[in-house]
Every structure is written in C-alpha cells, then in structure tokens.
Scaffold this motif. Structure first.
Motif, PDB file in Angstrom:
ATOM      1  N   LEU A 167       0.858  -1.179   0.000  1.00 11.85           N
ATOM      2  CA  LEU A 167       0.000   0.000   0.000  1.00 11.85           C
ATOM      3  C   LEU A 167       0.893   1.227   0.000  1.00 11.85           C
ATOM      4  CD1 LEU A 167      -2.972   0.996   0.236  1.00 11.85           C
ATOM      5  CD2 LEU A 167      -2.623   1.051   2.715  1.00 11.85           C
ATOM      6  N   LEU A 168       0.795   2.040  -1.044  1.00 14.96           N
ATOM      7  CA  LEU A 168       1.714   3.172  -1.179  1.00 14.96           C
ATOM      8  C   LEU A 168       1.714   4.087   0.036  1.00 14.96           C
ATOM      9  CD1 LEU A 168       1.739   4.609  -4.819  1.00 14.96           C
ATOM     10  CD2 LEU A 168       3.569   3.471  -3.578  1.00 14.96           C
ATOM     11  N   ALA A 203      -0.666   2.574   9.947  1.00 13.72           N
ATOM     12  CA  ALA A 203       0.012   2.692  11.242  1.00 13.72           C
ATOM     13  C   ALA A 203       0.867   1.462  11.496  1.00 13.72           C
ATOM     14  CB  ALA A 203      -1.027   2.862  12.354  1.00 13.72           C
ATOM     15  N   GLY A 204       2.131   1.687  11.712  1.00 16.56           N
ATOM     16  CA  GLY A 204       3.062   0.591  11.971  1.00 16.56           C
ATOM     17  C   GLY A 204       3.755   0.049  10.745  1.00 16.56           C
ATOM     18  N   VAL A 205       3.352   0.512   9.565  1.00 20.49           N
ATOM     19  CA  VAL A 205       3.961   0.043   8.310  1.00 20.49           C
ATOM     20  C   VAL A 205       4.403   1.262   7.500  1.00 20.49           C
ATOM     21  CG1 VAL A 205       3.630  -1.253   6.169  1.00 20.49           C
ATOM     22  CG2 VAL A 205       2.485  -1.997   8.265  1.00 20.49           C
ATOM     23  N   ALA A 206       5.645   1.268   7.052  1.00 24.48           N
ATOM     24  CA  ALA A 206       6.182   2.406   6.305  1.00 24.48           C
ATOM     25  C   ALA A 206       5.494   2.551   4.954  1.00 24.48           C
ATOM     26  CB  ALA A 206       7.683   2.233   6.099  1.00 24.48           C
ATOM     27  N   PRO A 207       5.345   3.781   4.468  1.00 24.62           N
ATOM     28  CA  PRO A 207       4.758   3.993   3.133  1.00 24.62           C
ATOM     29  C   PRO A 207       5.717   3.526   2.042  1.00 24.62           C
ATOM     30  CG  PRO A 207       5.577   6.065   4.009  1.00 24.62           C
ATOM     31  CD  PRO A 207       5.699   5.055   5.120  1.00 24.62           C
ATOM     32  N   GLY A 217       0.156   9.340   0.183  1.00 26.38           N
ATOM     33  CA  GLY A 217       0.950   9.110   1.392  1.00 26.38           C
ATOM     34  C   GLY A 217       2.302   8.485   1.169  1.00 26.38           C
ATOM     35  N   ALA A 218       2.754   8.441  -0.084  1.00 27.38           N
ATOM     36  CA  ALA A 218       4.039   7.815  -0.392  1.00 27.38           C
ATOM     37  C   ALA A 218       5.210   8.737  -0.076  1.00 27.38           C
ATOM     38  CB  ALA A 218       4.091   7.428  -1.872  1.00 27.38           C
TER      39      ALA A 218
END
Length: 304
Positions: free
Chosen positions: A158-159, A163-167, A190-191
C-alpha cells in the motif's frame, strides 16, 4: 475553411478532438465543421449536440475526403494510412519520433501534418501537450498503486502505508509537468517521493511549490541506479520535445530493483525512457521483465 473531426479508432481511445463548444466557435467565425458520426460518443457528446452547435454530421469517407483541415486526437493507425492525402492538413498528436511506419506514410502521402506535442509558445512552453501531460502524470501513481497490489502481481504494498507500516517509495524521473503532477498524486496517497531532475532552477521551483515534501536529487546515471534499488514504484516522466526519449533506465538497472516493483513509463509515446519499455494498451497494460512490472500504455489520458 472546411474542418473535419474524425472519430478515433485506436483501441481504448475515447477522446474527441473538438467539443460542441469548440464547434460553435468555429462556425461563428465562418467555418464549415463536419463531425464524423459518433465521434463524440466516447466523451459523452452526442451527434445532436454537435448539430445544435452548427456542425454537420458526416460519414467517415466525407470527413477524410472532403475536409481541408482534419482534427484528431491520436496519430493515424495503419488502416487510416490510405486516407492520408496531399492537400489535407492533419492536426493531431503524432509522436513520430517513435513510429517509423507512420512517418513514412505521412511523407509518402504528401499530407501537411502538425503535431500537437511540438507546438510551442515564444517562451518554449508546450500549450497543447501540457494538459495531457498533467492527466498522464496524475494517472501514473494511480496505475502504479493498482499494480502493486498482490492480485495484480505486485509486491502487495500500500503506497500510503498504515500505522506501523512504512509507506511505499516512489521515484519520479523528470521534474517537468508529468513529474510534478505524478508527485502531487503520490504525495496525496501518502508515499515517500523522490524526484530526479537535471535543472537546478526547476528543482528550486519544485521545492517551493511542493513545500519541501519531496526529495529532490540531481539526475545522473549513478543516482538513477541507486534510487531504483530503493523504489517500489518508478515513474518515467522524461520529455525531449519532438525527439525520442533517452533510455535512462537500463536492463542492468532492472536487475537491482525490488521483485514485483512497478515501472510506469509515461514517456512511452516517445519511445519510453527504459530499455525494456514497449507500448501496451488499456486492455493489456502490463508485462514483466526481470521481475519488474512494466506499465507502458501509450494513450494513458484516453482512460479519462
């Protein structure tokens, strides 16, 4: 002047070269406007709308054979080559730098052809290409994000992250109109966005209008190579007006990219900026080379 508007027959091309409003303006200036039957249907303009604007609806043979100026959106395809003729002025996007058969057909026919993408203002701006560049630039991150999804063969990324996962990381090669618009949409998703550009003045301008939200790096072979290694999505946004796009992404560079990452080559109309790029269609938009998904649709703006 007798001005014809042809219906586009290139696959998945829904645009029309003249709206009813444009037809009205030409008619009011004393021109005769002929619109091919159904030419505006893909853009939700009925034949009746053109007739109300003062245009006449005509079959394809009359449009090509009886017009002095012919308006199109995309370049003639092979089945239209026999219709090219001396005495006709064709006004459309041509992109002949990457299409030798079309170039030869135009030359052999004796037609006068004006390419939208090469029309410049006194200041060197490209007023007819710019709107389509804006659209293609904004479509590119959407297409890339879609094909990064696992069901499409992508990395399952997901680009924008959560929350908790980098773009995701988006690298845009070229900071012109396509590159700027691609960056705007990628940022909106949000990239993390990096733009590679050669002009320091352009980079300063981008830094100002994008409020410092992107990383701006001087483009070079080494920098492209290093940036591609970290990218989840690469967008080729390179343009040399009227010429083939430079091959900035080599086959060797692909081997160092992440497995199932995506390359969207917006420069494909001018031959593409990757050595492995070849034109695709909206119905079959992608192919894979060395584990990298290539999206190289030659008429991206035709989708909208």
């Amino acid at each position: 002047m007798r001005i014809g508007v042809a219906k586009e027959i290139k696959p998945q091309e829904y645009r029309v070269a003249l709206t009813p409003a444009g037809a009205r303006e030409l008619v009011q200036r004393g021109h005769e406007v002929l619109v091919e039957t159904g030419a505006g249907a893909g853009s939700a303009f009925s034949d009746a709308a053109y007739e109300r604007a003062g245009a006449s609806i005509a079959p394809v043979d009359e449009i090509w054979g009886g017009s002095q100026i012919l308006l199109k959106v995309k370049e003639p395809i092979a089945v239209e080559y026999p219709r090219l003729r001396e005495g006709l002025t064709l006004f459309t996007y041509l992109h002949i730098a990457a299409d030798e058969p079309l170039t030869r057909a135009l030359v052999d026919s004796g037609i006068t052809a004006i390419a939208y993408e090469t029309v410049e203002t006194d200041r060197g701006a490209l007023p007819l290409l710019a709107p389509m560049s804006e659209i293609a630039g904004r479509l590119a991150p959407q297409a890339g994000a879609h094909h990064l999804e696992k069901p499409k063969g992508g990395r399952g990324l997901l680009l924008g992250g959560v929350a908790g996962v980098a773009p995701g990381r988006v690298v845009v090669i070229g900071g012109g109109i396509v590159g700027y618009n691609a960056a705007v949409i990628a940022l909106g998703l949000g990239a993390q966005v990096t733009i590679l550009e050669r002009s320091i003045d352009r980079m300063r301008h981008l830094e100002e209008i994008l409020s410092g939200r992107v990383s701006l790096l001087m483009s070079s072979t080494l920098q492209i190579e290093q940036s591609l290694m970290e990218a989840d999505l690469v967008i080729g946004a390179v343009l040399i007006p009227g010429a083939l796009a430079p091959k900035l992404v080599t086959r060797e560079m692909l081997g160092a990219m992440k497995e199932s990452s995506v390359l969207v080559d917006v420069a494909i109309d001018q031959g593409g900026c990757a050595e492995t790029s070849r034109a695709t269609t909206h119905s079959e938009p992608t192919y894979v080379v060395d584990g990298v998904i290539h999206y190289c649709v030659a008429n991206m703006p035709g989708a909208v």
